[in-house]
Write an enzyme that holds these catalytic residues in place. Structure first.
Site, PDB file in Angstrom:
ATOM      1  CE  LYS A  13       0.804   0.889   4.625  1.00 14.61           C
ATOM      2  NZ  LYS A  13       1.809   2.180   5.313  1.00 14.61           N
ATOM      3  N   PRO A  18       8.958  -4.094  -0.451  1.00 17.10           N
ATOM      4  CG  PRO A  18      10.132  -2.225  -1.016  1.00 17.10           C
ATOM      5  CD  PRO A  18       9.730  -3.870  -1.384  1.00 17.10           C
ATOM      6  CB  ALA A  29       9.227  -0.313   2.827  1.00 17.53           C
ATOM      7  N   GLY A  30       7.210   1.095   5.220  1.00 17.47           N
ATOM      8  CA  GLY A  30       5.838   1.858   4.940  1.00 17.47           C
ATOM      9  C   GLY A  30       4.637   1.740   4.014  1.00 17.47           C
ATOM     10  N   GLY A  89       4.290  -5.654   6.003  1.00 15.76           N
ATOM     11  CA  GLY A  89       4.191  -7.253   6.775  1.00 15.76           C
ATOM     12  C   GLY A  89       2.172  -7.864   6.846  1.00 15.76           C
ATOM     13  CB  SER A  90       0.221  -4.801   7.715  1.00 10.38           C
ATOM     14  OG  SER A  90       0.726  -4.367   8.548  1.00 10.38           O
ATOM     15  CG  ASP A 102      -0.803   0.087   8.575  1.00  6.84           C
ATOM     16  OD1 ASP A 102      -1.553   0.667   8.767  1.00  6.84           O
ATOM     17  OD2 ASP A 102       0.182  -0.044   8.532  1.00  6.84           O
TER      18      ASP A 102
END
Ligand code: C5P
Length: 279
Positions: A8, A89, A92-93, A97-98, A131
């Site tokens: 995202k 990556p 990273a924001g 993972g979410s 998230d």
């Protein structure tokens, strides 16, 4: 079963206060992008996790926590073999993972014959991370509260996006802490963005993107500013930090320009990915 777990980007991110418990109240428009991880799930009598990246092949990976939470809630004694091909990556924001955890929840529910309702899945998602509910929804949305209160947004256009990242690290809790210490004026990107969406003028939509962490990230990782400037000099219509960074995205007019920009950024030593927003 093979599932894609999409990254995202935060088209806007405002922080509007502090919630009971210390989390920050957010107003953020998030959109999934086509950059994705790939997850294979197979029913099994015990849970196992394999990943192409050794540093995250651990039993406390969010995928394993999501699988265990699902099994417990659904009262299932079996397990699942999870194979994660990591392409997004991290950290990273970009919600990688979410998104993996959300894909495990959705995939396992299907694999086991849908024992949980959508409401159950969203509650599990919310308990695993701020998230994850957005990733479970998988569509552009206004995310409020801790990030878990979702209003889907139908009118977000499809944009060509270049995502780039350098070597710097920006741990999310550190970014929130630094934000608190900087006493910055509250931003209102999100309201402007939503008004622009309503009017349907693409230039105004692009111009009202933004991120309240921009100046925080510039202090903690000055490279994020360099990278945004690089994006703009490569022709980006707008360039912002995604989430708490350190990844930066640029919005490009079309795929050709995106590909050229990504090549130029790679030649300067950044990792760069061309993708598009999904709606
Ligand atoms: O919920 P999640 O585990 O993704 O959050 C990671 C960290 O980010 C939290 O421990 C907290 O420090 C910070 N955070 C916050 N407010 C939010 C979301 C995250 O302060 N709305």
């Amino acid at each position: 079963m093979i599932i894609k777990a999409f990254a995202k980007i935060n088209l806007t991110l405002d922080i509007t206060g502090i919630l009971p418990g210390g989390y920050h109240a957010l107003r953020s428009v998030m959109a999934p992008v086509s950059l994705c991880d790939e997850i294979t799930l197979e029913k099994s009598d015990k849970t196992e996790f394999f990943c192409n990246v050794e540093s995250i092949s651990t039993p406390d990976n969010l995928c394993v926590r999501a699988a265990n939470a699902f099994l417990q809630k659904a009262n299932i004694t079996g397990g699942v073999v999870i194979k994660l091909q990591k392409n997004i990556p991290f950290p990273a924001g970009l919600g990688g993972g979410s998104s993996d955890a959300a894909a495990v929840l959705r995939g396992m529910n299907e694999l086991y014959g849908n024992p949980l309702t959508n409401g159950d899945l969203f509650a599990l998602a919310s308990s695993l991370g701020s998230d994850i509910p957005f990733c479970l929804l998988g569509k552009p949305a206004l995310c409020e509260g801790r990030g878990e209160i979702l209003t889907p947004l139908k009118d977000v256009p499809i944009f060509t996006v270049v995502i780039a990242i350098g070597d710097g690290r920006l741990p999310t809790p550190e970014v929130f802490k630094k934000y608190d210490s900087m006493n910055l004026p509250v931003r209102n990107d999100t309201d402007n963005f939503i008004s622009a969406l309503g009017n349907g003028i693409k230039e105004d939509i692009v111009a009202s993107m933004g991120n309240a962490f921009t100046s925080v990230a510039e202090v903690l990782a000055p490279e994020t500013k360099t990278l945004r400037d690089e994006m703009l000099s490569c022709g980006a219509l707008a360039s912002h930090l995604s989430g708490s960074g350190p990844s930066v995205y640029g919005i490009f007019k079309n795929q050709d320009q995106g590909i050229k920009a990504a090549e130029a950024l790679k030649a300067k030593g950044y990792s760069a990915y061309v993708c598009e927003t999904l709606n």
